[in-house]
Every structure is written in structure tokens, then in C-alpha cells.
Design an enzyme around this catalytic site. Structure first.
Site, short mmCIF file in Angstrom:
data_model
loop_
_atom_site.label_atom_id
_atom_site.label_comp_id
_atom_site.label_asym_id
_atom_site.label_seq_id
_atom_site.Cartn_x
_atom_site.Cartn_y
_atom_site.Cartn_z
CG ASP A 1 -0.29 -0.08 2.51
OD1 ASP A 1 0.96 -0.27 2.51
OD2 ASP A 1 -0.95 0.05 3.54
CG HIS B 1 21.32 5.29 -18.67
ND1 HIS B 1 20.35 4.97 -19.58
CD2 HIS B 1 21.68 6.57 -18.95
CE1 HIS B 1 20.15 5.99 -20.39
NE2 HIS B 1 20.95 6.98 -20.03
CG ASP C 1 24.62 12.74 -15.02
OD1 ASP C 1 23.90 13.68 -14.62
OD2 ASP C 1 24.56 12.29 -16.18
CG ASP D 1 21.45 16.48 -16.69
OD1 ASP D 1 22.22 15.79 -16.01
OD2 ASP D 1 21.07 16.16 -17.83
CG HIS E 1 26.58 10.33 -24.54
ND1 HIS E 1 26.68 11.69 -24.44
CD2 HIS E 1 27.50 9.83 -23.66
CE1 HIS E 1 27.59 12.01 -23.54
NE2 HIS E 1 28.12 10.90 -23.05
CG HIS F 1 19.44 16.23 -22.71
ND1 HIS F 1 18.83 16.89 -21.67
CD2 HIS F 1 20.49 15.56 -22.16
CE1 HIS F 1 19.47 16.62 -20.54
NE2 HIS F 1 20.49 15.82 -20.81
CG HIS G 1 16.54 13.32 -21.13
ND1 HIS G 1 16.72 11.97 -21.18
CD2 HIS G 1 17.71 13.82 -20.62
CE1 HIS G 1 17.94 11.66 -20.74
NE2 HIS G 1 18.56 12.76 -20.40
CD GLU H 1 24.48 15.22 -21.27
OE1 GLU H 1 24.87 14.25 -20.62
OE2 GLU H 1 23.29 15.59 -21.30
CE1 TYR I 1 30.91 8.40 -20.17
CE2 TYR I 1 30.75 8.82 -22.54
CZ TYR I 1 30.45 9.17 -21.24
OH TYR I 1 29.69 10.29 -21.00
NE ARG J 1 27.33 12.18 -18.44
CZ ARG J 1 27.33 10.90 -18.08
NH1 ARG J 1 28.00 10.02 -18.81
NH2 ARG J 1 26.68 10.48 -17.02
CD GLU K 1 24.56 16.56 -18.06
OE1 GLU K 1 24.79 15.64 -17.24
OE2 GLU K 1 23.55 16.61 -18.78
N1 GLY Z 1 21.43 12.75 -16.40
C1 GLY Z 1 20.91 12.36 -17.64
C2 GLY Z 1 21.61 13.00 -18.74
O1 GLY Z 1 22.68 13.54 -18.56
O2 GLY Z 1 21.13 13.08 -19.82
MN MN Z 2 22.08 15.42 -19.49
MN MN Z 3 23.31 14.23 -16.68
#
Ligand code: GLY
Ligand code: MN
Ligand code: MN
Length: 465
Positions: A36, A243, A260, A271, A354, A358, A365, A408, A412, A429, A431
Site C-alpha cells: 500500500d 546509466h 551525474d 543536470d 552519446h 538535450h 530530457h 555534456e 568512456y 563526462r 556536463e
Molecule cells: N542525467 C541524464 C543526462 O545527462 O542526460
Molecule cells: Mn544530461
Molecule cells: Mn546528466
């Protein structure tokens, strides 16, 4: 954000529905987690954008003449003792500026009446499970009255279209909230970096969850409601899992940590990614790759300005990364050729898989078309060098003031034959969040997340204690 901001947005949207159009928009469902207990409730972003209302079980109906109807939970003293205050329909018009309000229990009786004699019904397509079925039920009721002279809407239109376009351009109050969210997140990154070095100096067993806890502490300490997405705290090789989520892996002296993480504040996401040496001092190979990613980010930032295309920052980072991969020996020029070949053949994809940006806003996103609306018909075809697939491209979105995007780039390095061992398992990374602007104080974009250092020297200085 005032009640007027939301009313103005409703007016702007109503003007796009046509004089006899109607829009129907539910907020998010409550979701059971186990037995619940529910997942922590988060309103729907479109719904919040038009109402500022965060209670569950609510719907907004907007008509082309600008009238707005809210359906919300009825007052219920017993439920309010358990679950908290409810605004209730009687107080909603004054509190939210809507024209009228009903209990959500009246939705099925009121909606067929509201839908009658409208020519088009707008609702968000493919976003709310079960909405189409309910819509069919309401429209069926209207249709059953057609023989008495009622008109039934002949068109169904996707409400996401006009709303996405509105949300893509952040107004001054949205920008202010996003700045504050990014500032809180920057403080959280600083706190995690310092804690990592301090715990290692003290000889303690540092785990990813320790740093995750620091992030959350700082977010909540400054009034953020929750993280904008699951925080990534990745020690060593875990940084190569795009991820990855904060888990229990040990954070070791000599390794890098990739964080991140960003908070959500009053409905707006931030972000940020920083990659730092766990103990506060970069090794030679870590530094070489870090400087390369940073240079690629700087190139992307320089390419982010009004009039540029959304893809320009990505192309700018790829150019720097491709040359850098050859220079540091990640790629062998005898095998892959020059930087231009690395780009044309997408050989860089082994280490950078990647996109660089975004949109960011209420959703991390965020919504908004990545294609320039005026050029949507200009389709070009190309063959992808890696998959061999034919890809149809449309002209990328032109950046305009008020758009917000992340920048970003990363690298890798998974162990593989021919990849120098000194770089194995390094994942980096960097960002930041940018708002496109014409303000001469900035060179095309304002980086709102630079409250946390980004250069090698600044990070090392910060972590020295
Ligand atoms: N934290 C998700 C991205 O960087 O897109
Ligand atoms: Mn991002
Ligand atoms: Mn991110």
C-alpha cells in the site's frame, strides 16, 4: 512564479486551439510501489506548466474562448487527516485563477457536456495510459446526443505539439528557477567532491552511496523537492556504464569518480556531471583524457549561440574529441586515418557514443522538437557508416534565446585490443546547463551550472581541503 504566469500560458494555449476547440489535460497518476505504499508523487509537467497545481487526481479543461475548468480532489476531512490538505473545487478559482472548478468525481458527467458542440478536441497523445479509452467514452456520450442536435468534435489533435513549443522557450521566471536549481546542484557536487577526498584522507571506507547521501543532503537542505533523476555516482570502471546508478561500490584512491546528478526545484530540473579523482589528485593519463573532454566541452559551449543549429555543439565536440583520440593514442591513425576520417566513419563512437546535448526544463530530457519547424519538409538521406542503415535527416533546430540545453561530452574507455592500458576503464563526462541568450554579458549562452569548478586546477584546489 505567480498565478498570472500560469493564466498567461493558458491564454496563449487557448489561442492555438481554434475558437471551437477544447483541450483536456490530466495530471500524473499516483503509482503504487509495493503493497500500500506509492512512489513519491510527481505532478505531470504539462499540467503544472498551465496550472501550478501539484495535487494528484486533477484535470484541466481549456476552451478556445479562454475559459478554464479544473477538476480536483474534493475536500474530505478524513482523507485530509491522512494525506494532507486539499485545495478543493470551491477555493480553486481564487487560488489558481481558473474560471470554474468541479470535484474530480464529476469528470465523467461534466466532460461530455464540455465536449459538446466543439469541433476539435486536443489532448496529449501517448503520454497517459488509458486516456484514449476515457476520451472514447466521453465522445461516445456526445455522439449519442447527435440526433438531438448536438455536434461531436470531428478532429482529435495532439496537445503536446503546441505545449512542447511553448515549453521550449523558458521565460524569465522559469530561467530564474533553473538558475537556482543549478546553483543548488553545483553546491551538491562540491560537497560530494570534498567528502570523497576527506574520507579517503581519513582512511575510511568510501562507497558510492556515501557520496549519493551528500548530494541528497545538499538538495534537500536548500529546498529542492527531489533529485531530477536517479543520481549517478560511478566509481572507477562503473563510469563507463552510461546509466549506472549510485550503488555500493568502493571509491578507491587513484580512481576517478563520475557524478551525474541534479536536483529538481519547484518543478524544474538541473543536470550536472563532474568527474574528479577520488583522492583529489589526477594521475597523468586521467588528466590527459580529462583535459581532452574539457576542451571538447569548451568548443561545444562556443558553438552554442542564437542562430546556430542544435547539432553544432555536438559537431564541435566530436571534432575536438576525434583529433584528441588520435593525439593521445586511443585511436591509431594507421588504422583509422585522420580526424576527418574518424568523424566520417564514426570511429570515435567506440569512446563517445552519446549526443552532446538535450533540451532541459521541467523534464530533465525536456520536450521540444529537435527539427527546425520551418524546414521540416527538407529531408536528406545518408548511410550510417557503422550500421549501414539509411538515415533520414531533417534540418536541426536553430537555437534561439530562451532555449535551455545541456552540454555534456564524454569519453568512456572500455578495455579492448589496441587501446593503451593506461586509459582502460576511465570514464569521463563533463556536463553543464546552458541558456541560449543574446545578452552581451555572455557569448551566446549562459552556463548556469558553473558554481562547481570544472578545470583540473580548480578541482584539485577544491579537494585539497
Ligand atoms: N542525467 C541524464 C543526462 O545527462 O542526460
Ligand atoms: Mn544530461
Ligand atoms: Mn546528466
Amino acid at each position: 512564479m505567480t498565478h498570472d504566469n500560469f493564466a498567461q500560458r493558458r491564454t496563449r494555449l487557448a489561442q492555438q486551439l481554434g475558437p471551437h476547440g477544447i483541450a483536456i489535460l490530466p495530471t500524473a497518476l499516483e503509482r503504487p510501489r509495493n503493497r500500500d505504499s506509492d512512489f513519491l508523487y510527481r505532478h505531470d509537467s504539462y499540467f503544472y506548466y498551465l496550472t501550478g497545481f501539484t495535487e494528484p487526481q486533477a484535470w484541466l479543461v481549456l476552451t478556445g474562448d479562454g475559459q478554464s475548468t479544473l477538476f480536483c480532489q474534493p475536500k474530505d476531512l478524513e482523507r485530509e487527516i491522512w494525506d494532507g490538505h486539499r485545495l478543493g473545487p470551491a477555493a480553486a478559482p481564487a487560488a489558481l485563477g481558473v474560471t470554474q472548478a468541479f470535484s474530480v468525481a464529476e469528470l465523467d458527467t461534466q466532460l461530455p457536456k464540455l465536449l459538446e458542440n466543439r469541433d476539435a478536441v486536443w489532448f496529449p497523445f501517448a503520454t497517459h495510459a488509458g486516456l484514449e479509452t476515457r476520451m472514447d467514452g466521453w465522445l461516445g456520450k456526445v455522439r449519442s446526443r447527435v440526433r438531438y442536435g448536438a455536434l461531436c468534435p470531428e478532429q482529435q489533435r495532439d496537445l503536446c505539439g503546441p505545449l512542447d513549443e511553448m515549453r521550449l522557450f523558458k521565460d524569465a521566471s522559469e530561467q530564474a528557477t533553473m538558475r537556482r536549481a543549478a546553483q543548488i546542484s553545483a553546491g551538491a557536487h562540491i560537497r560530494a567532491m570534498q567528502r570523497s577526498a576527506a574520507m579517503l584522507r581519513a582512511g575510511q571506507d568510501v562507497r558510492e552511496f556515501h557520496l549519493d547521501a551528500e548530494l541528497l543532503h545538499e538538495f534537500r537542505q536548500h529546498g529542492s523537492q527531489y533529485p531530477a533523476y536517479g543520481s549517478i555516482v560511478a566509481a572507477g570502471a562503473n563510469a563507463c556504464v552510461l546509466h549506472y546508478r549510485a550503488d555500493a561500490a568502493p571509491i578507491r584512491n587513484g580512481e576517478l569518480v563520475l557524478i551525474d546528478a541534479g536536483c529538481e526545484l519547484d518543478g524544474y530540473a538541473s543536470d550536472i556531471t563532474r568527474t574528479f579523482p577520488a583522492n583529489g589528485k589526477f594521475t597523468g593519463p586521467q588528466r590527459a583524457l580529462y583535459e581532452l573532454v574539457l576542451a571538447s566541452q569548451e568548443a561545444a559551449v562556443a558553438a552554442t549561440r542564437p542562430g546556430a543549429r542544435f547539432t553544432d555543439p555536438h559537431e564541435a565536440s566530436v571534432k575536438v574529441l576525434a583529433q584528441g583520440m588520435l593525439d593521445v593514442g586511443l585511436l591509431n591513425k594507421n588504422k583509422v586515418g585522420l580526424a576527418q576520417d574518424v568523424i566520417a566513419n564514426r570511429s570515435y563512437f567506440q569512446f563517445y557514443m552519446h549526443r552532446t546535448s538535450h533540451w532541459i526544463g521541467m523534464d530533465v530530457h525536456d520536450c521540444g522538437s529537435y527539427v527546425e519547424p520551418a524546414e521540416v519538409g527538407q529531408v536528406s538521406e545518408r548511410k550510417d557508416p557503422l550500421s549501414g542503415e539509411t538515415i533520414k535527416d531533417r534540418p536541426s533546430r536553430i537555437l534561439r534565446p530562451g532555449m535551455a540545453l545541456t552540454i555534456e561530452p564524454g569519453l568512456y574507455v572500455r578495455p579492448a585490443k589496441g587501446v593503451p592500458e593506461q586509459f582502460h576503464n576511465i570514464g569521463i563526462r563533463i556536463e553543464d546547463d546552458a541558456i541560449v541568450t543574446e545578452d552581451p554579458k555572455f557569448k551566446g549562452c549562459e552556463l548556469i551550472s558553473r558554481g562547481v569548478p570544472v578545470t583540473v586546477d580548480e578541482i584539485e584546489a577544491l579537494m585539497r581541503g
